[in-house]
Write an enzyme that holds these catalytic residues in place. Structure first.
Site, mmCIF file in Angstrom:
data_model
loop_
_atom_site.group_PDB
_atom_site.id
_atom_site.type_symbol
_atom_site.label_atom_id
_atom_site.label_comp_id
_atom_site.label_asym_id
_atom_site.label_seq_id
_atom_site.Cartn_x
_atom_site.Cartn_y
_atom_site.Cartn_z
ATOM 1 C CD GLN A 1 40.279 44.776 37.133
ATOM 2 O OE1 GLN A 1 40.967 44.399 38.082
ATOM 3 N NE2 GLN A 1 39.714 45.954 37.099
ATOM 4 C CG HIS A 2 43.616 39.822 31.748
ATOM 5 N ND1 HIS A 2 42.774 38.991 31.072
ATOM 6 C CD2 HIS A 2 43.844 39.229 32.945
ATOM 7 C CE1 HIS A 2 42.522 37.930 31.814
ATOM 8 N NE2 HIS A 2 43.134 38.053 32.967
ATOM 9 C CB ALA A 3 42.760 42.483 26.070
#
Ligand code: TYD
Length: 143
Positions: free
Chosen positions: A53-55
């Site tokens: 749940q991140h970039a």
């Protein structure tokens, strides 16, 4: 070809195994498109959790389920796709700036991740709306 196809790539490596068992080799800049600076692995997760749940603005990754299975949803703000990692010879390459969710971990899942960068919390975008804004600004700059 869509843009997501340029940002992710499914990799499949040879099995150098013999009667003693299997052997898969992944060398930086040869079997994957970057020099490996960091390795981490995720285990003990199950089908109730969502990780990632991140970039990452700089890191590139290759994800390998060396044991068990999991799913990875990749998203570039315009397109998304779900990939099942289900064999040790298979890798999922992610370029930088791809949003990812990892979930549906089998109880025996060991998800090995190779990265092009050392850990730096400052290169993470953990808010999806912020990610969309960032991708939009990147697109504007590229015009
Ligand atoms: P997190 O990014 O939440 O893991 P995941 O992507 O699997 O959901 O990381 C969990 C914690 O571990 C967080 O405090 C940051 C830390 N961490 C490091 O210190 N180094 C690393 O290389 C990674 C991936 C995480």
């Amino acid at each position: 070809m869509s843009k997501l196809d340029e940002q992710i790539k499914l990799l499949e490596w040879e099995d150098l195994g013999d009667e003693r068992g299997n052997l898969v080799v992944v060398e930086g800049n040869m079997d994957i498109p970057f020099e490996i600076k960091r390795v981490f692995y995720i285990y003990g997760s199950d089908d109730t959790v969502v990780r990632g749940q991140h970039a990452n603005m700089r890191s590139e990754f290759v994800m390998i389920n060396v044991c068990g299975t999991s799913r990875v949803k990749v998203d570039n703000g315009e397109e998304s796709r779900t990939i099942e990692l289900n064999r040790p010879r298979m890798g999922l390459y992610l370029k930088n700036n791809v949003w990812k969710d990892m979930y549906d971990f089998s109880p025996d899942s060991i998800l090995l991740v190779l990265s092009s960068e050392h850990y730096d919390n400052a290169e993470y975008i953990r808010d999806y709306q912020e990610y969309l804004n960032y991708m939009k600004s990147m697109k504007e700059t590229a015009k």
